[in-house]
Design a protein around this motif. Structure first.
Motif, PDB file in Angstrom:
ATOM      1  N   ASP A1001     -35.755  17.720  28.235  1.00  0.00           N
ATOM      2  CA  ASP A1001     -34.296  17.609  28.081  1.00  0.00           C
ATOM      3  C   ASP A1001     -33.581  18.146  29.319  1.00  0.00           C
ATOM      4  O   ASP A1001     -32.621  17.542  29.830  1.00  0.00           O
ATOM      5  N   TYR A1308     -41.249   6.173  28.956  1.00  0.00           N
ATOM      6  CA  TYR A1308     -40.065   6.969  28.615  1.00  0.00           C
ATOM      7  C   TYR A1308     -39.197   7.210  29.845  1.00  0.00           C
ATOM      8  O   TYR A1308     -37.975   7.057  29.804  1.00  0.00           O
ATOM      9  N   ASP A1419     -37.009   8.983  20.452  1.00  0.00           N
ATOM     10  CA  ASP A1419     -37.037  10.411  20.804  1.00  0.00           C
ATOM     11  C   ASP A1419     -37.954  11.189  19.878  1.00  0.00           C
ATOM     12  O   ASP A1419     -38.596  12.162  20.287  1.00  0.00           O
TER      13      ASP A1419
END
Length: 1470
Positions: A1001, A1308, A1419
């Motif tokens: 993150d 991703y 996610d």
């Protein structure tokens, strides 16, 4: 008990002992039944289950112990096993059990052995297991093995473990045989003592078929094999085939029961009797002449035959006599003869006469009679008077009629071997032969003229042959007393006993009569004989005289012998060959007659029953007793007191000295040894009454069956005439040691030596390992025909070669063996004298001076223009040939090297680094012992405070707002260097290793900020992530490092490692300059040797120093290699599959050269022999030490630290010298890294000198061109490595990785970059392509390609690094979207892969496109994946140490941090 008696070989009987567990009984005496002495031993016992067990050292062999079970009444002990426990020497008295009583520790003088108390695994069947008597052992039924009960799975369940013979599994099957033409037959198997089979069972017919069995109670139903699985049975192998029908448990997969099952084939029988007498259900079809198991296949009901008496067959006939050349039918009795049906042929008789088949038509009268029609027969040769001939009766061409009586036809010739009347009349009366006087031959009556007076036959009135003749009489001399049996041979000497005078015996044409006593006046006479009546025509007289002789004796040798007999005695006398029968007695004992002549009689004495005394010698010949006072003395038998040495070698024939008594009595003493049931004998020579010398017997053991262990004969003794007591010596422990083994000089068998150099024969077992160490063998070494002086050690013979020159064979002899290690050649010294050599040299010098003067004069007369033209022509020709040669070599290498590299790399292990070492090398390159790997180091009094503060700081780091503010503050400082940015990024990632969701993150936020900043500053979007200028970019690299480790190990690591190995191996095939790092084979122009380097490839065979018995490993080296390079190549070969960090270092090793003469030399890069020219010192190479391709050369590696690599490290050299030509290098600057000696100014060089690159003349275009053509080597090397580069690129740029899914991290991150591009309205595909390339390939993969040591435990040298850099540059160019225009001035590394890069670009574009088409990763799935990765590597780094390192930056920039956040965070002093 005080003593226990045991049998001397295998059986022991003990009184029942009431013993407790673990006691030791000492001073028990074991008595050998075959000996009279007692021996004290120590008995070790314990109790297993209900049986007391005893372990005793074995009396008859000190190497053995035997184990005894004491479980019965007196005398009821059972010895159940004998175990050999030590290699040599007696067992010591002390033994001990292990704590669990499962092992017994036994010692000899030199060996401690651990012996299990049981060895159940040696028994292969239930019967052997339970019949052994070992109470430890039982049969584990479903596992089909003999073992302890506690080791058998589920042994407590019924019938799973058998401990008694009655509990062994038994199996029967019904039916137990079927025909091969019967398929899928239901078989019922009755089982006994089988446990519950709920898991199922398989029925197996060996390797024919296997199927499931149906368990019904104690029965198992199986189906026989299908048609294609039934075994083939042919006539040569009999009418049946036995297979094992096995039951296999599905629970254990093991066969637990089996029984024999028979497949039979009736059709192999081709006769009725063999068919119906078969033990199987076979029937004979009489009219079809076939054997079948199904009688329904017979044509007629009456044609079926089941009983032997119903078979068509010939009956027993009287002797069938047929004279040759006489036409005669043959009638045979028979029964059950079939009558040929419509379309079938009739009967024939077949006679096989001397290999020729004669067919005769035959007539079947009825079912009981058949006749071979009138025919005449003949055979060749007159040496056979009667010839039995096989007779076969057939019908319908080849349908044989059985002939159980084996009736034969006897063909005969009357005249064969019957040349006289007597022989003719003695022929078999059934032949009807007679003597035809008119023709003077033996023949049939109708072949003789019809006159009665010319025909004689045994049954006729004229049955006597006239004109008898004596041809020989034996013997022709005899004693006057008579009694001699005289044999008279001749012709027509009568047919019956009454035809000759009384006291004769008729034996054909041989008469034996006994002579009467001669009158005093008779001395000689002829032998006369009358046949029936003494008429002239019936009388015969011999041509030889018979003589009456007087016999006498006068001497006897020897005059004494052992009382046991066996002495060969010679009795001398006159006329001793007369007579027919001889008998000799010594006292009352016979002397066994051996041979005689006119002067002596030889006989062998028998044992005396009267003891030691003199006896009278008596000789009788027929009825004559020869009177002479001769006496023979029986004395005490010889004895053996001592033999020395008590050993020999397997081939025997080593001298043994024997001491004893009365040895001189024996005429032909022999020594014997019995081994493996065979007697081996050799000769002895008596020296005197107390000493003799023997040659040890050789044991008949094949060389390939000989071991390094000693052999002991079962019996050892002496053959001394008839002395039985010495056949087996009980007091000797004679031992045979292994034969000496010699090595050949070399594979070619030829050894070259200089005059005076000793010859060394290497081998093993040259000195037997006899206790006491005084063993010595007598070696004889012959050089040609001359012996040489020998010095012996355990592993070699040193032979001082005689004064010989030329080629000679070397032969070594010892005992009963001889071996030739090969030939050797001694080169002669120069035959020329010194004055002659000087004269030749002076004459040669004058001749050379004259030639040079003539050439100079000739050149001066040549025109200048011709000289210039020739020079130019030579230069052009030379240039053209060099270009052609170089191109041809490059093409050949391109075609051959690919296969060599591919085959060499197959099977090599990949030394991956573990996760911690891998991440440390990427995150903190060059730092091996980083603080994050250690515990926090603070003084003890501050530790608690520091750890508390760091835990609070960790809470701040885990606050996203603080962490982002912290990173931005640091990046805003001018003093915060690029190195600091990378270090902080790596430290943060080590702290967040356990929280990769949070780290991801933070990374996404930092990347988003970086993209915004890049676009706001109006920089070109393609520059994003191009360089590592921010913490975010380094964190991205570390993020991929963490998440792609598994992908590296499972997929990409293998082609990357293969590429590295291929580059390294290809570079080492050619010369590599140890100073500059330049190589002949290279992908980098800057690291290419561009000049002529001559070298030769040598092949070395060496062994692993940790295992000298391992197979030899070939190592290729170059003779231009430095000593350090040779050591590195040897280490690479020996430790091929060992990680680099675990290998010994080359600098710690020495290279030793062992020459054939025995001299040794340590080879080094620099020593006193190093050559220095001007201010240049050249490193030593193998050429410098004149290492040639001599096959006797040995170059072992030895370590200064006592590493033993010396055993077998021999170099074997190839014959071809490969030369490469060329001119000096071009003017391209390639400055070698040379560090001159500061004191002497001397510079080191290996293959290339630094000044050579600057001395070329600017205008010398020829040299420039020749130097540049060596660039084709780049192309050849590239072609060789092309496959490995393609494999790596294809693996990286593929979404289907050998069946594995694409790593989630790649998809991703690429989706994140696409989202950012969409957010900023960037739709240019080139920009998106560039972002992805900068993100993954250029940021991660290029780093791995250039630095494979980050992934693998390897060493990367400079030339390999240069080549990997070229591959990495090609990789970067493949990911670029811009077009590069290439020309002749472009860098060589870009030109090298110019044609391949477009293909690679297509791969990259397809790769990005395929990833884009894949479904997006949620996610939730990504966080689960990240959490799993965090859990797997949670404790790899010390978090406190990482926080401490980060906090150092807080202290450095604390004021800037406080000002930026303005009170949001307050740092407390710690």
């Amino acid at each position: 008990p005080d003593s226990v008696t045991t049998d001397s070989m295998y059986w022991g009987t003990l009184s029942r002992l009431g013993l407790g567990v673990g006691n030791t009984i000492k001073n028990i005496r074991l008595k050998d039944k075959m000996k009279t002495h007692y021996k004290k031993v120590e008995i070790y016992k314990y109790t297993h289950t209900k049986y007391p067990l005893i372990h005793v050292p074995y009396i008859s062999s000190p190497l053995l112990t035997f184990q005894i079970r004491v479980d019965g009444s007196i005398g009821g002990a059972l010895q159940y096993e004998i175990v050999q426990v030590v290699d040599a020497g007696p067992i010591l008295r002390d033994m001990a059990f292990s704590v669990d009583h499962e092992q017994l520790y036994i010692m000899s003088e030199k060996q401690l052995t651990q012996v299990p108390v049981e060895s159940c695994g040696q028994y292969e069947t239930c019967g052997k297991c339970l019949g052994s008597g070992d109470p430890h052992c039982g049969w584990c039924v479903l596992h089909n093995t003999c073992t302890r009960k506690e080791q058998c799975e589920r042994s407590s369940e019924p019938r799973r473990f058998a401990s008694d013979m009655k509990q062994c599994v038994r199996l029967t099957v019904h039916p137990n045989n079927i025909s091969v033409s019967q398929y899928n037959v239901l078989l019922v198997l009755e089982t006994y003592n089988v446990p519950e089979l709920s898991a199922g069972v398989n029925c197996t017919f060996e390797d024919l078929s296997e199927m499931d069995g149906l368990v019904v109670g104690n029965q198992i139903q199986c189906i026989s094999p299908a048609a294609k699985e039934v075994p083939r049975i042919i006539t040569e192998n009999g009418d049946h085939h036995i297979v094992q029908l096995q039951l296999k448990s599905k629970e254990t997969g093991m066969t637990f029961a089996s029984t024999s099952f028979v497949f039979y084939n009736c059709s192999v029988h081709n006769s009725c009797l063999s068919c119906v007498e078969s033990p199987y259900r076979c029937h004979w079809c009489k009219y079809r002449h076939i054997c079948t198991h199904d009688p329904r296949t017979c044509s007629f009901l009456e044609g079926r035959v089941k009983l032997p008496e119903d078979c068509p067959q010939l009956l027993q006939a009287n002797k069938i006599l047929v004279p040759v050349e006489v036409i005669k039918p043959i009638t045979l009795k028979s029964k059950n003869l079939p009558k040929p049906q419509s379309g079938q042929r009739g009967y024939e008789c077949i006679l096989n006469i001397q290999g020729n088949e004669q067919r005769v038509p035959a007539l079947r009268f009825n079912s009981s009679s058949v006749q071979c029609q009138n025919t005449s027969y003949s055979y060749e040769g007159m040496e056979i008077n009667s010839l039995p001939v096989e007779l076969t009766v057939v019908w319908n061409g080849n349908f044989n009629i059985d002939n159980p009586a084996q009736n034969k036809v006897h063909l005969y010739k009357c005249g064969a071997m019957r040349d006289s009347c007597g022989l003719c009349l003695k022929a078999d009366p059934d032949f009807e032969c007679g003597w035809c006087e008119g023709q003077n031959q033996c023949t049939l009556r109708h072949h003789c003229p019809i006159q009665d007076n010319q025909w004689l036959e045994l049954s006729g009135t004229k049955g006597k042959c006239t004109n008898p003749r004596i041809t020989d009489i034996i013997p022709v001399t005899g004693p006057r007393e008579g009694g001699t049996k005289v044999t008279i041979r001749g012709e027509n000497l009568g047919l019956e006993f009454r035809d000759i005078a009384s006291h004769v015996k008729v034996a054909g044409v041989e008469i034996v009569c006994e002579m009467g006593e001669a009158k005093p006046s008779q001395h000689a006479g002829f032998v006369e004989i009358c046949v029936a009546e003494c008429k002239p025509e019936f009388m015969a007289r011999s041509s030889q005289l018979y003589y009456f002789m007087t016999l006498s004796l006068y001497d006897l040798k020897p005059k004494r012998g052992p009382v046991s007999g066996g002495t060969q005695v010679t009795i001398a006398g006159n006329n001793l060959s007369a007579g027919s029968n001889v008998s000799v007695t010594f006292g009352r004992q016979p002397c066994l007659f051996h041979r005689r002549s006119a002067k002596y009689i030889v006989c062998n004495t028998s044992a005396s029953d009267e003891g030691f005394e003199k006896v009278k010698v008596s000789v009788r010949v027929d009825k004559a007793k020869i009177h002479q006072e001769l006496q023979f003395e029986y004395v005490e038998d010889p004895t053996i007191l001592r033999i020395e040495p008590e050993w020999s070698i397997i081939s025997g024939n080593t001298p043994i000295s024997v001491w004893g008594t009365h040895l001189d009595l024996i005429q032909n003493p022999q020594i014997r040894a019995k081994h493996s049931g065979k007697d081996h004998i050799n000769v002895c020579e008596v020296q005197n009454a107390t000493e003799m010398t023997c040659q040890a017997p050789a044991l008949a053991i094949e060389p390939n069956l000989q071991s390094d262990l000693t052999e002991r004969p079962e019996e050892f003794g002496f053959i001394l005439d008839n002395v039985q007591a010495l056949l087996i010596l009980n007091k000797t422990n004679f031992t045979y040691y292994p034969n000496p083994v010699f090595e050949v000089f070399n594979p070619s068998g030829m050894l070259e030596l200089k005059p005076g150099t000793p010859i060394i024969l290497k081998g093993k077992n040259l000195i037997p390992p006899v206790t006491g160490g005084n063993a010595k063998l007598n070696y004889t070494v012959l050089v040609g025909e001359k012996p040489c002086a020998v010095t012996v050690s355990d592993v070699q013979l040193l032979c001082e070669s005689p004064n010989l020159i030329g080629r000679h064979k070397v032969m070594a002899r010892v005992g009963g063996m001889e071996f030739s290690p090969g030939m050797f050649y001694i080169s002669p010294d120069s035959p020329l004298s010194l004055p002659a050599i000087i004269s030749i040299a002076v004459a040669g010098g004058l001749l050379i001076i004259f030639i040079v003067a003539v050439l100079i004069a000739y050149k001066r007369k040549s025109r200048e223009s011709d000289l210039t033209l020739k020079r130019l022509q030579m230069q052009m020709d030379n240039l053209e040939s060099r270009v052609a040669l170089e191109c041809k070599e490059a093409f050949a290498e391109l075609q051959t090297d690919i296969h060599e590299l591919t085959s060499d790399l197959d099977g090599a292990g990949i030394p991956f680094l573990d996760y911690r070492m891998y991440t440390m090398r990427v995150l903190f390159p060059g730092i091996e012992d980083h603080p994050v790997l250690r515990d926090l180091e603070v003084p003890g009094y501050r530790q608690e405070r520091v750890e508390k503060g760091l835990k609070l700081f960790a809470q701040l780091i885990n606050n996203k707002v603080y962490l982002l503010s912290f990173i931005r503050t640091l990046e805003s400082q001018r003093s915060f260097s690029m190195r600091d940015r990378g270090n902080v990024a790596s430290l943060i990632m080590t702290v967040l290793q356990s929280k990769l969701e949070y780290a991801t993150d933070v990374l996404k936020k930092l990347l988003a900020d970086l993209i915004d900043k890049n676009l706001e500053s109006k920089n070109h979007p393609k520059l994003l992530l191009r360089r590592t200028e921010s913490v975010a970019e380094k964190m991205l690299t570390n993020w991929f490092t963490f998440l792609l480790y598994k992908f590296l190990k499972e997929c990409a690591g293998e082609p990357l490692f293969s590429l590295f190995c291929a580059i390294k191996q290809q570079m080492e095939k050619g010369p590599i300059d140890a100073i500059t790092g330049e190589a002949r084979y290279s992908l980098s122009e800057d690291k290419l040797i561009r000049q002529q380097i001559d070298y030769k490839t040598l092949v070395l065979s060496c062994v692993n120093p940790d295992n000298v018995n391992s197979p030899e490993i070939p190592v290729k080296i170059l003779n231009c290699d430095t000593i350090m390079q040779v050591k590195e190549k040897i280490l690479d070969a020996i430790f091929k599959n060992v990680p680099c960090s675990q290998r010994p270092k080359a600098v710690d090793m020495d290279l030793e050269w062992r020459q054939a003469s025995g001299a040794r030399m340590i080879l080094q890069d620099e020593d006193i022999t190093t050559k220095i020219e001007s201010d240049w010192k050249r490193l030593n190479t193998l050429v410098h030490y004149q290492v040639s391709s001599s096959p006797s050369l040995i170059l072992p590696l030895v370590s200064p630290m006592k590493m033993s690599w010396v055993k077998t490290a021999a170099f074997i050299f190839s014959e071809n010298m490969i030369r490469y030509t060329g001119s000096p290098d071009s003017l391209r600057s390639r400055t070698p890294m040379i560090t001159p000696d500061l004191e002497s100014g001397v510079k080191m060089w290996h293959l290339v000198k630094n000044h050579e690159h600057g001395d070329q003349k600017e205008g010398d275009r020829g040299s420039k061109m020749v130097s540049e053509i060596y660039l084709t080597r780049l192309l050849a090397t590239k072609g060789t490595l092309q496959k490995f580069v393609d494999d790596l690129f294809e693996t990286i740029f593929s979404t289907a990785h050998r069946g594995s899914a694409l790593p989630l991290a790649i998809k991703y991150m690429f989706d994140f970059l696409d989202e950012q591009a969409d957010k900023h309205n960037i739709h240019d595909p080139h920009v998106r392509h560039t972002w992805k390339s900068n993100c993954l390939p250029l940021r991660f993969w290029v780093n791995m390609i250039k630095n494979p040591q980050f992934v693998f435990d390897i060493h990367k040298n400079s030339i390999t690094d240069a080549c990997l850099s070229v591959v990495a540059q090609t990789f970067m160019d493949s990911c670029s979207t811009s077009e590069h225009r290439l020309g002749k001035d472009s860098p060589s590394n870009k030109l090298l892969y110019a044609k391949d890069i477009p293909s690679y670009k297509n791969w990259v574009e397809r790769y990005y496109s395929d990833i884009g088409k894949m479904p997006a990763i949620s996610d939730q799935d990504m966080n689960a994946y990240l959490a799993e990765q965090s859990r797997m590597h949670m404790n790899e780094f010390n978090t406190m140490s990482s926080l401490s390192e980060i906090y150092s930056y807080v202290g450095k920039y604390s004021e800037e941090q406080v000002r930026r956040d303005e009170g949001a965070f307050k740092m407390k002093e710690r």
